[in-house]
Design an enzyme around this catalytic site. Sequence first.
Site, PDB file in Angstrom:
ATOM      1  N   LYS A  14      29.415   5.230  17.119  1.00 25.47           N
ATOM      2  CA  LYS A  14      29.309   4.830  15.964  1.00 25.47           C
ATOM      3  C   LYS A  14      27.741   5.109  14.798  1.00 25.47           C
ATOM      4  O   LYS A  14      27.441   5.489  14.015  1.00 25.47           O
ATOM      5  CB  LYS A  14      28.424   3.181  15.720  1.00 25.47           C
ATOM      6  CG  LYS A  14      30.250   2.313  16.872  1.00 25.47           C
ATOM      7  CD  LYS A  14      30.083   1.070  17.035  1.00 25.47           C
ATOM      8  CE  LYS A  14      28.898   0.705  17.607  1.00 25.47           C
ATOM      9  NZ  LYS A  14      28.710   0.350  19.533  1.00 25.47           N
ATOM     10  N   ARG A  90      29.127  -7.552  16.701  1.00 25.18           N
ATOM     11  CA  ARG A  90      29.333  -7.929  18.399  1.00 25.18           C
ATOM     12  C   ARG A  90      29.944  -9.351  19.342  1.00 25.18           C
ATOM     13  O   ARG A  90      30.456  -9.222  19.973  1.00 25.18           O
ATOM     14  CB  ARG A  90      28.655  -7.545  19.274  1.00 25.18           C
ATOM     15  CG  ARG A  90      28.213  -6.238  19.301  1.00 25.18           C
ATOM     16  CD  ARG A  90      27.043  -5.675  20.265  1.00 25.18           C
ATOM     17  NE  ARG A  90      26.421  -4.849  20.789  1.00 25.18           N
ATOM     18  CZ  ARG A  90      26.457  -3.235  20.196  1.00 25.18           C
ATOM     19  NH1 ARG A  90      25.902  -3.177  19.335  1.00 25.18           N
ATOM     20  NH2 ARG A  90      26.231  -2.371  20.892  1.00 25.18           N
ATOM     21  N   ARG A 129      24.096  11.136  27.331  1.00 26.43           N
ATOM     22  CA  ARG A 129      23.825  10.779  26.283  1.00 26.43           C
ATOM     23  C   ARG A 129      21.980  10.812  27.626  1.00 26.43           C
ATOM     24  O   ARG A 129      21.253  10.685  27.196  1.00 26.43           O
ATOM     25  CB  ARG A 129      23.813   9.685  25.316  1.00 26.43           C
ATOM     26  CG  ARG A 129      22.732   9.480  24.320  1.00 26.43           C
ATOM     27  CD  ARG A 129      23.614   8.278  23.611  1.00 26.43           C
ATOM     28  NE  ARG A 129      23.058   6.822  23.593  1.00 26.43           N
ATOM     29  CZ  ARG A 129      23.619   6.079  23.514  1.00 26.43           C
ATOM     30  NH1 ARG A 129      24.619   6.139  22.201  1.00 26.43           N
ATOM     31  NH2 ARG A 129      23.781   5.129  23.658  1.00 26.43           N
ATOM     32  N   ARG A 135      16.891   5.514  27.045  1.00 26.51           N
ATOM     33  CA  ARG A 135      17.006   4.858  26.886  1.00 26.51           C
ATOM     34  C   ARG A 135      17.445   3.718  28.458  1.00 26.51           C
ATOM     35  O   ARG A 135      17.839   4.256  29.349  1.00 26.51           O
ATOM     36  CB  ARG A 135      18.661   4.952  26.250  1.00 26.51           C
ATOM     37  CG  ARG A 135      18.086   4.702  24.393  1.00 26.51           C
ATOM     38  CD  ARG A 135      19.531   4.249  23.216  1.00 26.51           C
ATOM     39  NE  ARG A 135      20.264   3.506  23.731  1.00 26.51           N
ATOM     40  CZ  ARG A 135      21.770   3.059  22.998  1.00 26.51           C
ATOM     41  NH1 ARG A 135      21.857   3.939  22.130  1.00 26.51           N
ATOM     42  NH2 ARG A 135      22.487   1.848  23.164  1.00 26.51           N
ATOM     43  N   ARG A 146      27.513  -2.735  29.972  1.00 29.27           N
ATOM     44  CA  ARG A 146      28.398  -3.152  28.698  1.00 29.27           C
ATOM     45  C   ARG A 146      29.358  -2.558  28.202  1.00 29.27           C
ATOM     46  O   ARG A 146      30.127  -3.397  27.175  1.00 29.27           O
ATOM     47  CB  ARG A 146      27.096  -1.697  28.023  1.00 29.27           C
ATOM     48  CG  ARG A 146      25.773  -1.693  27.702  1.00 29.27           C
ATOM     49  CD  ARG A 146      25.667  -0.355  28.115  1.00 29.27           C
ATOM     50  NE  ARG A 146      24.938   0.035  26.430  1.00 29.27           N
ATOM     51  CZ  ARG A 146      24.881   1.808  26.700  1.00 29.27           C
ATOM     52  NH1 ARG A 146      24.329   2.331  26.910  1.00 29.27           N
ATOM     53  NH2 ARG A 146      25.110   1.712  24.906  1.00 29.27           N
TER      54      ARG A 146
HETATM   55  P1  AMP Z   1      23.564  -0.025  20.200  1.00 27.44           P
HETATM   56  O1  AMP Z   1      21.956   0.691  20.163  1.00 27.44           O
HETATM   57  O2  AMP Z   1      24.145  -1.232  19.270  1.00 27.44           O
HETATM   58  O3  AMP Z   1      23.843  -0.156  21.593  1.00 27.44           O
HETATM   59  O4  AMP Z   1      23.152  -1.549  21.419  1.00 27.44           O
HETATM   60  C1  AMP Z   1      22.114  -1.447  22.774  1.00 27.44           C
HETATM   61  C2  AMP Z   1      22.050  -2.996  22.684  1.00 27.44           C
HETATM   62  O5  AMP Z   1      21.590  -3.923  21.686  1.00 27.44           O
HETATM   63  C3  AMP Z   1      23.347  -3.302  23.412  1.00 27.44           C
HETATM   64  O6  AMP Z   1      23.749  -3.045  24.339  1.00 27.44           O
HETATM   65  C4  AMP Z   1      22.340  -4.761  23.302  1.00 27.44           C
HETATM   66  O7  AMP Z   1      22.047  -5.179  24.364  1.00 27.44           O
HETATM   67  C5  AMP Z   1      21.914  -4.969  22.072  1.00 27.44           C
HETATM   68  N1  AMP Z   1      22.577  -5.410  20.899  1.00 27.44           N
HETATM   69  C6  AMP Z   1      23.014  -4.814  19.795  1.00 27.44           C
HETATM   70  N2  AMP Z   1      23.465  -5.496  18.831  1.00 27.44           N
HETATM   71  C7  AMP Z   1      23.246  -6.175  18.859  1.00 27.44           C
HETATM   72  C8  AMP Z   1      24.034  -7.674  18.181  1.00 27.44           C
HETATM   73  N3  AMP Z   1      25.157  -7.253  16.772  1.00 27.44           N
HETATM   74  N4  AMP Z   1      24.507  -8.854  19.578  1.00 27.44           N
HETATM   75  C9  AMP Z   1      23.829  -8.640  20.229  1.00 27.44           C
HETATM   76  N5  AMP Z   1      23.468  -7.764  21.003  1.00 27.44           N
HETATM   77  C10 AMP Z   1      23.386  -6.875  20.621  1.00 27.44           C
END
Ligand code: AMP
Length: 191
Positions: A14, A90, A129, A135, A146
């Site tokens: 993404k 999400r 990654r 991270r 996740r």
């Molecule tokens: P990402 O970078 O999109 O993989 O997001 C990393 C983490 O941020 C996720 O595993 C969630 O803990 C949190 N997160 C990101 N976007 C959302 C969202 N729309 N709703 C809830 N938690 C989020």
Amino acid sequence: MLNVVIFGGPGSGKGTQSVYIAEKYGLFHLSTGDLLRAELKTKSALGQEIDSYISKGNLVPDKLMIDMLAGVLDRERPKVKGFIFDGFPRTLAQAEALNDMLAERDTNISVVLDMDVNDDELVKRLLNRGLTSGRSDDNEETIKSRLNVYHTQTAPVAAFYKEAGCLSKIKGIGTIEEIFGRIQNAIDKVK
Ligand code: AMP
């Protein structure tokens, strides 16, 4: 406005594809993960609360996410042709809130790109990654949680968009260029 949602499991490409999409179509790349990580870096009380969710692979509460998103939407809207929403929505509640927020601003979602990548490949990519990302959530245990959160809370949102007639499935395996080619075909159809 051209508003694109990029949807898919953790590690489905993404973020990578959003950068290309934003550049090609003049969209603002709105990554909720990036917004949260920026807040985390400030070591604020809010950042610490956010860390407690992210490091366990759990979702940050809907209300916090929706408020955060609305702020960015209003700040950036006058400057861009639209948005690429990366990592939002999400949950079903977030999807409904996004529809409402866009409708209140006289716009809507143009297309939802559903990045199709199998779990084995997602795990492989995330572990890889994790070697360089720094991270706190790119480790084996958190990756498992996740994926579980994705399948139980996020994947059902695809049915919501399918029903609305704006879901476009994208094969997410191949080179970055091949995948971007598929994405362009899907976006150009609705532009
Ligand atoms: P990402 O970078 O999109 O993989 O997001 C990393 C983490 O941020 C996720 O595993 C969630 O803990 C949190 N997160 C990101 N976007 C959302 C969202 N729309 N709703 C809830 N938690 C989020």
